[in-house]
Design a protein around this motif. Structure first.
Motif, PDB file in Angstrom:
ATOM      1  N   PRO A 158     -15.899  38.450 -27.093  1.00 19.41           N
ATOM      2  CA  PRO A 158     -15.185  39.359 -27.988  1.00 19.41           C
ATOM      3  C   PRO A 158     -16.132  40.456 -28.474  1.00 19.41           C
ATOM      4  CG  PRO A 158     -15.725  37.318 -29.120  1.00 19.41           C
ATOM      5  CD  PRO A 158     -16.110  37.138 -27.671  1.00 19.41           C
ATOM      6  N   ALA A 159     -15.529  41.543 -28.768  1.00 19.07           N
ATOM      7  CA  ALA A 159     -16.318  42.653 -29.271  1.00 19.07           C
ATOM      8  C   ALA A 159     -16.799  42.296 -30.670  1.00 19.07           C
ATOM      9  CB  ALA A 159     -15.486  43.920 -29.303  1.00 19.07           C
ATOM     10  N   ALA A 160     -17.794  42.894 -31.150  1.00 21.90           N
ATOM     11  CA  ALA A 160     -18.320  42.635 -32.485  1.00 21.90           C
ATOM     12  C   ALA A 160     -17.253  42.988 -33.507  1.00 21.90           C
ATOM     13  CB  ALA A 160     -19.570  43.461 -32.712  1.00 21.90           C
ATOM     14  N   ALA A 161     -17.291  42.294 -34.627  1.00 20.42           N
ATOM     15  CA  ALA A 161     -16.309  42.538 -35.686  1.00 20.42           C
ATOM     16  C   ALA A 161     -16.405  43.990 -36.119  1.00 20.42           C
ATOM     17  CB  ALA A 161     -16.575  41.612 -36.874  1.00 20.42           C
ATOM     18  N   PRO A 162     -15.253  44.612 -36.367  1.00 18.51           N
ATOM     19  CA  PRO A 162     -15.311  46.013 -36.746  1.00 18.51           C
ATOM     20  C   PRO A 162     -16.003  46.186 -38.098  1.00 18.51           C
ATOM     21  CG  PRO A 162     -13.083  45.163 -36.941  1.00 18.51           C
ATOM     22  CD  PRO A 162     -13.904  44.092 -36.307  1.00 18.51           C
ATOM     23  N   LEU A 163     -16.693  47.216 -38.208  1.00 12.91           N
ATOM     24  CA  LEU A 163     -17.413  47.501 -39.439  1.00 12.91           C
ATOM     25  C   LEU A 163     -16.488  48.196 -40.415  1.00 12.91           C
ATOM     26  CD1 LEU A 163     -20.760  48.845 -37.971  1.00 12.91           C
ATOM     27  CD2 LEU A 163     -20.302  46.566 -38.852  1.00 12.91           C
ATOM     28  N   LYS A 164     -16.576  47.774 -41.693  1.00 12.20           N
ATOM     29  CA  LYS A 164     -15.776  48.413 -42.731  1.00 12.20           C
ATOM     30  C   LYS A 164     -16.710  49.210 -43.613  1.00 12.20           C
ATOM     31  CE  LYS A 164     -12.183  44.916 -43.058  1.00 12.20           C
ATOM     32  NZ  LYS A 164     -11.523  43.972 -43.937  1.00 12.20           N
ATOM     33  N   HIS A 165     -16.184  50.271 -44.062  1.00 10.31           N
ATOM     34  CA  HIS A 165     -16.973  51.085 -44.962  1.00 10.31           C
ATOM     35  C   HIS A 165     -17.036  50.392 -46.310  1.00 10.31           C
ATOM     36  CE1 HIS A 165     -18.766  54.498 -46.866  1.00 10.31           C
ATOM     37  NE2 HIS A 165     -17.766  54.566 -47.751  1.00 10.31           N
ATOM     38  N   ASN A 166     -18.217  50.200 -46.793  1.00  6.20           N
ATOM     39  CA  ASN A 166     -18.402  49.516 -48.072  1.00  6.20           C
ATOM     40  C   ASN A 166     -19.208  50.433 -48.975  1.00  6.20           C
ATOM     41  OD1 ASN A 166     -18.552  47.684 -50.138  1.00  6.20           O
ATOM     42  ND2 ASN A 166     -20.085  46.392 -49.136  1.00  6.20           N
ATOM     43  N   PRO A 167     -18.501  51.224 -49.741  1.00  4.42           N
ATOM     44  CA  PRO A 167     -19.275  52.085 -50.627  1.00  4.42           C
ATOM     45  C   PRO A 167     -20.007  51.231 -51.646  1.00  4.42           C
ATOM     46  CG  PRO A 167     -16.944  52.259 -51.113  1.00  4.42           C
ATOM     47  CD  PRO A 167     -17.072  51.389 -49.907  1.00  4.42           C
ATOM     48  N   GLU A 168     -21.124  51.677 -51.990  1.00  7.75           N
ATOM     49  CA  GLU A 168     -21.918  50.911 -52.953  1.00  7.75           C
ATOM     50  C   GLU A 168     -21.191  50.867 -54.292  1.00  7.75           C
ATOM     51  OE1 GLU A 168     -25.937  52.201 -53.197  1.00  7.75           O
ATOM     52  OE2 GLU A 168     -26.069  52.481 -51.044  1.00  7.75           O
ATOM     53  N   ALA A 169     -21.218  49.702 -54.867  1.00  7.40           N
ATOM     54  CA  ALA A 169     -20.562  49.542 -56.172  1.00  7.40           C
ATOM     55  C   ALA A 169     -21.334  50.338 -57.212  1.00  7.40           C
ATOM     56  CB  ALA A 169     -20.515  48.072 -56.566  1.00  7.40           C
ATOM     57  N   GLN A 170     -20.578  50.950 -58.034  1.00  5.58           N
ATOM     58  CA  GLN A 170     -21.245  51.741 -59.058  1.00  5.58           C
ATOM     59  C   GLN A 170     -21.681  50.822 -60.189  1.00  5.58           C
ATOM     60  OE1 GLN A 170     -18.524  54.767 -60.193  1.00  5.58           O
ATOM     61  NE2 GLN A 170     -18.840  55.935 -58.300  1.00  5.58           N
ATOM     62  N   ALA A 171     -22.902  50.902 -60.507  1.00  4.40           N
ATOM     63  CA  ALA A 171     -23.442  50.061 -61.578  1.00  4.40           C
ATOM     64  C   ALA A 171     -23.048  50.641 -62.929  1.00  4.40           C
ATOM     65  CB  ALA A 171     -24.957  49.984 -61.459  1.00  4.40           C
ATOM     66  N   GLN A 172     -22.696  49.748 -63.825  1.00  7.60           N
ATOM     67  CA  GLN A 172     -22.341  50.183 -65.183  1.00  7.60           C
ATOM     68  C   GLN A 172     -23.617  50.567 -65.917  1.00  7.60           C
ATOM     69  OE1 GLN A 172     -19.379  50.394 -66.710  1.00  7.60           O
ATOM     70  NE2 GLN A 172     -18.246  49.791 -64.877  1.00  7.60           N
ATOM     71  N   LYS A 173     -23.593  51.717 -66.464  1.00  3.32           N
ATOM     72  CA  LYS A 173     -24.746  52.157 -67.222  1.00  3.32           C
ATOM     73  C   LYS A 173     -24.650  51.575 -68.627  1.00  3.32           C
ATOM     74  CE  LYS A 173     -25.310  56.523 -64.830  1.00  3.32           C
ATOM     75  NZ  LYS A 173     -25.355  57.970 -64.962  1.00  3.32           N
ATOM     76  N   GLU A 174     -25.743  51.050 -69.046  1.00  5.40           N
ATOM     77  CA  GLU A 174     -25.769  50.539 -70.412  1.00  5.40           C
ATOM     78  C   GLU A 174     -26.086  51.684 -71.347  1.00  5.40           C
ATOM     79  OE1 GLU A 174     -28.212  47.163 -71.017  1.00  5.40           O
ATOM     80  OE2 GLU A 174     -27.569  46.232 -69.150  1.00  5.40           O
ATOM     81  N   MET A 175     -25.291  51.791 -72.304  1.00  2.00           N
ATOM     82  CA  MET A 175     -25.484  52.895 -73.242  1.00  2.00           C
ATOM     83  C   MET A 175     -25.823  52.319 -74.609  1.00  2.00           C
ATOM     84  SD  MET A 175     -22.465  55.342 -71.921  1.00  2.00           S
ATOM     85  CE  MET A 175     -22.670  56.482 -73.204  1.00  2.00           C
ATOM     86  N   PHE A 176     -26.774  52.891 -75.181  1.00  2.68           N
ATOM     87  CA  PHE A 176     -27.165  52.491 -76.527  1.00  2.68           C
ATOM     88  C   PHE A 176     -26.750  53.576 -77.478  1.00  2.68           C
ATOM     89  CE2 PHE A 176     -30.221  50.318 -73.784  1.00  2.68           C
ATOM     90  CZ  PHE A 176     -30.034  49.016 -74.207  1.00  2.68           C
TER      91      PHE A 176
END
Length: 198
Positions: A158-176
């Motif tokens: 079988p062909a390799a599993a198709p690649l899905k676009h995985n945008p990087e999760a945006q990290a929550q900025k800690e605000m003081f």
């Protein structure tokens, strides 16, 4: 005394004029008379003598040119053979080539017939060449089979599993927030709106 007269006296004392006259006499003695002959096409040739080994030239209006390699028919029926450019190899009569042609034809006739041993040897050589070609063909066929097998194996996987676009999760900025209980000034409100603070 004038300078020209002084030079003349010096020349006579040194014998310069005499040596010039001696050189002129030597040059006259070394002049060689060349024999000239014409080819069938009218070209004029010149050589010391028309015999094997001397140099031969074509006479043109401007200068002399060395005769190129080849055989040339002379006006008197002889053939002039030149093996090196400008050097006579030999001068043949017209009858000589006919004898050579007969000898060449006889040699060709002798070479035309093959005996049984030579024929059998030639056939064996040809058979060996055919066997070599067949062996090469078999190797090619084997390589083609291996290539087909590899292609079949690769097609079955079988062909390799198709690649899905995985945008990087945006990290929550800690605000003081500093001094949150303080009443904000106009300036603070403007800066907060610019920074999108609530």
């Amino acid at each position: 005394m004038k300078p020209t007269e002084m030079l003349k006296e010096i020349k006579t004392l040194l014998g310069i004029e005499l040596s010039a006259e001696v050189e002129e006499v030597k040059a006259e003695e070394t002049k060689v008379e060349f024999a000239q002959m014409t080819l069938e096409n009218g070209t004029v040739l010149e050589a010391e003598e028309f015999a094997p080994e001397p140099e031969v030239f074509i006479i043109t209006e401007e200068d002399k040119i060395a005769l190129p390699v080849g055989e040339y028919a002379m006006e008197d029926g002889r053939i002039l053979a030149v093996e090196e450019e400008g050097i006579i190899k030999e001068i043949k009569s017209e009858e000589a080539p006919a004898e050579e042609e007969v000898e060449v034809e006889a040699a060709e006739e002798e070479m035309a017939y093959v005996n049984k041993e030579e024929f059998a040897a030639a056939i064996d050589e040809i058979k060996a060449m055919i066997d070599e070609v067949k062996a090469g063909m078999e190797k090619k066929e084997e390589m083609a089979k291996v290539e087909a097998e590899v292609k079949a194996e690769l097609a079955a996987q079988p062909a390799a599993a198709p690649l899905k676009h995985n945008p990087e999760a945006q990290a929550q900025k800690e605000m003081f927030n500093y001094s949150t209980k303080k009443a904000g000034s106009t300036r603070d409100r403007v800066l907060a709106k610019l920074a999108n603070f609530k």
